[in-house]
Design a protein around this motif. Sequence first.
Motif, PDB file in Angstrom:
ATOM      1  N   ALA A 242      28.844  26.622  -8.379  1.00  0.00           N
ATOM      2  CA  ALA A 242      27.923  25.594  -7.882  1.00  0.00           C
ATOM      3  C   ALA A 242      26.767  25.388  -8.859  1.00  0.00           C
ATOM      4  N   ARG A 243      26.242  26.468  -9.421  1.00  0.00           N
ATOM      5  CA  ARG A 243      25.147  26.355 -10.394  1.00  0.00           C
ATOM      6  C   ARG A 243      25.590  25.574 -11.628  1.00  0.00           C
ATOM      7  N   GLN A 244      26.802  25.832 -12.077  1.00  0.00           N
ATOM      8  CA  GLN A 244      27.305  25.100 -13.238  1.00  0.00           C
ATOM      9  C   GLN A 244      27.367  23.607 -12.971  1.00  0.00           C
ATOM     10  N   LYS A 245      27.847  23.239 -11.783  1.00  0.00           N
ATOM     11  CA  LYS A 245      27.902  21.822 -11.433  1.00  0.00           C
ATOM     12  C   LYS A 245      26.502  21.208 -11.380  1.00  0.00           C
ATOM     13  N   ILE A 246      25.553  21.973 -10.796  1.00  0.00           N
ATOM     14  CA  ILE A 246      24.183  21.460 -10.691  1.00  0.00           C
ATOM     15  C   ILE A 246      23.571  21.258 -12.072  1.00  0.00           C
ATOM     16  N   VAL A 247      23.746  22.227 -12.970  1.00  0.00           N
ATOM     17  CA  VAL A 247      23.188  22.111 -14.312  1.00  0.00           C
ATOM     18  C   VAL A 247      23.825  20.949 -15.069  1.00  0.00           C
ATOM     19  N   GLU A 248      25.141  20.814 -14.964  1.00  0.00           N
ATOM     20  CA  GLU A 248      25.813  19.700 -15.636  1.00  0.00           C
ATOM     21  C   GLU A 248      25.277  18.360 -15.137  1.00  0.00           C
ATOM     22  N   GLY A 249      25.094  18.227 -13.824  1.00  0.00           N
ATOM     23  CA  GLY A 249      24.554  16.981 -13.285  1.00  0.00           C
ATOM     24  C   GLY A 249      23.117  16.738 -13.708  1.00  0.00           C
ATOM     25  N   ALA A 250      22.288  17.803 -13.711  1.00  0.00           N
ATOM     26  CA  ALA A 250      20.886  17.652 -14.094  1.00  0.00           C
ATOM     27  C   ALA A 250      20.751  17.229 -15.554  1.00  0.00           C
ATOM     28  N   VAL A 251      21.515  17.852 -16.448  1.00  0.00           N
ATOM     29  CA  VAL A 251      21.462  17.488 -17.869  1.00  0.00           C
ATOM     30  C   VAL A 251      21.865  16.037 -18.051  1.00  0.00           C
ATOM     31  N   GLY A 252      22.886  15.597 -17.336  1.00  0.00           N
ATOM     32  CA  GLY A 252      23.300  14.196 -17.448  1.00  0.00           C
ATOM     33  C   GLY A 252      22.223  13.241 -16.966  1.00  0.00           C
ATOM     34  N   MET A 253      21.568  13.594 -15.874  1.00  0.00           N
ATOM     35  CA  MET A 253      20.521  12.734 -15.339  1.00  0.00           C
ATOM     36  C   MET A 253      19.320  12.665 -16.290  1.00  0.00           C
ATOM     37  N   VAL A 254      18.939  13.807 -16.904  1.00  0.00           N
ATOM     38  CA  VAL A 254      17.819  13.808 -17.854  1.00  0.00           C
ATOM     39  C   VAL A 254      18.154  12.959 -19.068  1.00  0.00           C
ATOM     40  N   ALA A 255      19.349  13.117 -19.595  1.00  0.00           N
ATOM     41  CA  ALA A 255      19.748  12.323 -20.753  1.00  0.00           C
ATOM     42  C   ALA A 255      19.736  10.833 -20.420  1.00  0.00           C
ATOM     43  N   MET A 256      20.221  10.484 -19.237  1.00  0.00           N
ATOM     44  CA  MET A 256      20.228   9.081 -18.835  1.00  0.00           C
ATOM     45  C   MET A 256      18.805   8.548 -18.691  1.00  0.00           C
ATOM     46  N   ALA A 257      17.889   9.368 -18.136  1.00  0.00           N
ATOM     47  CA  ALA A 257      16.497   8.927 -17.973  1.00  0.00           C
ATOM     48  C   ALA A 257      15.842   8.694 -19.324  1.00  0.00           C
ATOM     49  N   LEU A 258      15.985   9.586 -20.283  1.00  0.00           N
ATOM     50  CA  LEU A 258      15.395   9.415 -21.610  1.00  0.00           C
ATOM     51  C   LEU A 258      15.974   8.201 -22.317  1.00  0.00           C
ATOM     52  N   GLU A 259      17.299   7.994 -22.147  1.00  0.00           N
ATOM     53  CA  GLU A 259      17.941   6.852 -22.810  1.00  0.00           C
ATOM     54  C   GLU A 259      17.431   5.533 -22.249  1.00  0.00           C
ATOM     55  N   ASN A 280      10.295  19.445 -17.136  1.00  0.00           N
ATOM     56  CA  ASN A 280       9.881  19.113 -15.773  1.00  0.00           C
ATOM     57  C   ASN A 280      11.044  18.565 -14.939  1.00  0.00           C
ATOM     58  N   LEU A 281      11.856  17.699 -15.558  1.00  0.00           N
ATOM     59  CA  LEU A 281      12.985  17.128 -14.828  1.00  0.00           C
ATOM     60  C   LEU A 281      14.025  18.195 -14.468  1.00  0.00           C
ATOM     61  N   LEU A 282      14.317  19.085 -15.390  1.00  0.00           N
ATOM     62  CA  LEU A 282      15.287  20.132 -15.106  1.00  0.00           C
ATOM     63  C   LEU A 282      14.796  21.059 -13.999  1.00  0.00           C
ATOM     64  N   VAL A 283      13.500  21.406 -14.042  1.00  0.00           N
ATOM     65  CA  VAL A 283      12.946  22.247 -12.988  1.00  0.00           C
ATOM     66  C   VAL A 283      13.055  21.558 -11.640  1.00  0.00           C
ATOM     67  N   ALA A 284      12.750  20.251 -11.604  1.00  0.00           N
ATOM     68  CA  ALA A 284      12.803  19.513 -10.343  1.00  0.00           C
ATOM     69  C   ALA A 284      14.226  19.378  -9.818  1.00  0.00           C
ATOM     70  N   LEU A 285      15.214  19.180 -10.736  1.00  0.00           N
ATOM     71  CA  LEU A 285      16.598  18.933 -10.313  1.00  0.00           C
ATOM     72  C   LEU A 285      17.356  20.214  -9.984  1.00  0.00           C
ATOM     73  N   VAL A 286      17.059  21.289 -10.699  1.00  0.00           N
ATOM     74  CA  VAL A 286      17.825  22.519 -10.534  1.00  0.00           C
ATOM     75  C   VAL A 286      17.218  23.440  -9.484  1.00  0.00           C
ATOM     76  N   SER A 287      15.924  23.295  -9.199  1.00  0.00           N
ATOM     77  CA  SER A 287      15.253  24.195  -8.279  1.00  0.00           C
ATOM     78  C   SER A 287      15.886  24.124  -6.889  1.00  0.00           C
ATOM     79  N   GLU A 288      16.017  25.285  -6.235  1.00  0.00           N
ATOM     80  CA  GLU A 288      16.570  25.336  -4.883  1.00  0.00           C
ATOM     81  C   GLU A 288      15.584  24.808  -3.852  1.00  0.00           C
ATOM     82  N   SER A 289      14.292  24.983  -4.081  1.00  0.00           N
ATOM     83  CA  SER A 289      13.285  24.473  -3.153  1.00  0.00           C
ATOM     84  C   SER A 289      12.858  23.071  -3.582  1.00  0.00           C
ATOM     85  N   GLU A 290      12.278  22.362  -2.657  1.00  0.00           N
ATOM     86  CA  GLU A 290      11.853  20.984  -2.940  1.00  0.00           C
ATOM     87  C   GLU A 290      10.701  20.985  -3.955  1.00  0.00           C
TER      88      GLU A 290
END
Length: 302
Positions: A242-259, A280-290
């Motif tokens: 599950a962590r791997q999926k979350i990290v993969e999704g977060a990295v994709g979202m950060v790259a898309m935001a910068l682009e 900041n984006l990775l911390v916000a997307l990967v963190s378990e708490s809001e």
Amino acid sequence: MVPINEKKAFSISGFPVLLALLGLSLWSFWLLYRFFASVAAAERSSEASVAWGFLWPALGILLVVFGLLLPGLFVVKPNEARVLVFLGRYIGSVREAGFHWANPFAVRPQVSLKVRNFNSEKLKVNDAHGNPIEIAAVVVWKVVDSAKALFDVDNYEAFVAIQSETAIRALASRFPYDAPEGEPSLRGEPETIAHDLRAELQERLKVAGVEVMEARLTHLAYAPEIAQAMLRRQQAQAIIAARQKIVEGAVGMVAMALEQLAEQGVVSLDEERKAAMVNNLLVALVSESEAQPVLNTGSLYQ
């Protein structure tokens, strides 16, 4: 050992034979009636002796014919076969349901052709990785060759039970209980396991004239002594996946935001600020708490 294959035995309908036996019985009673009537009406003992001399050969012939025909009558129920054995030699099987007459000197053991289930006990075996597991299966089977079932094995029902348990043990030792996605395993590929189990059972049971219609696992679990440890391992593997999926999704979202920020020219960021935004984006997307946003309102020394 020479295999014996089922063949059709000679038999006829039993109703004409039954009518013939009834006719012989009525004729015997008529002869007895005529005899006693002639004895009662006879005036000399010589005439009674002539009547006795006529009756006994006729009754003897009738009794012989009756004794030969009667044992040949038998009934075949639906989904049943009668196997005919004459003087130790197999002469054929009768499968058609109904009232039949066949060789009166042949023995006719019964073989059921009904569909039956065999539910195995929970077997404790080691899987392909050496882990002790508990496994059980249900086997749906029926006899398709009555001669093989009766003559090629000692007891075909016990043979099915023993070979089924042996096949289940062999199958469990070839596959792991669990495996990564894409690899066959007992838990992850139920259809493949059922197909392989049925194929192995059919190969083992064909000598007994048995057809395996279906074979499926009914119980699969780790042995009690390792169940807790394996459960914790499965939970850890699930968390990592599950962590791997979350990290993969977060990295994709950060790259898309910068682009998109660069394409639309919303803001111009140097490498240092890009690194801070990515952090900041990775911390916000990967963190378990809001995540709690922090607003930058400027500096007193600005």
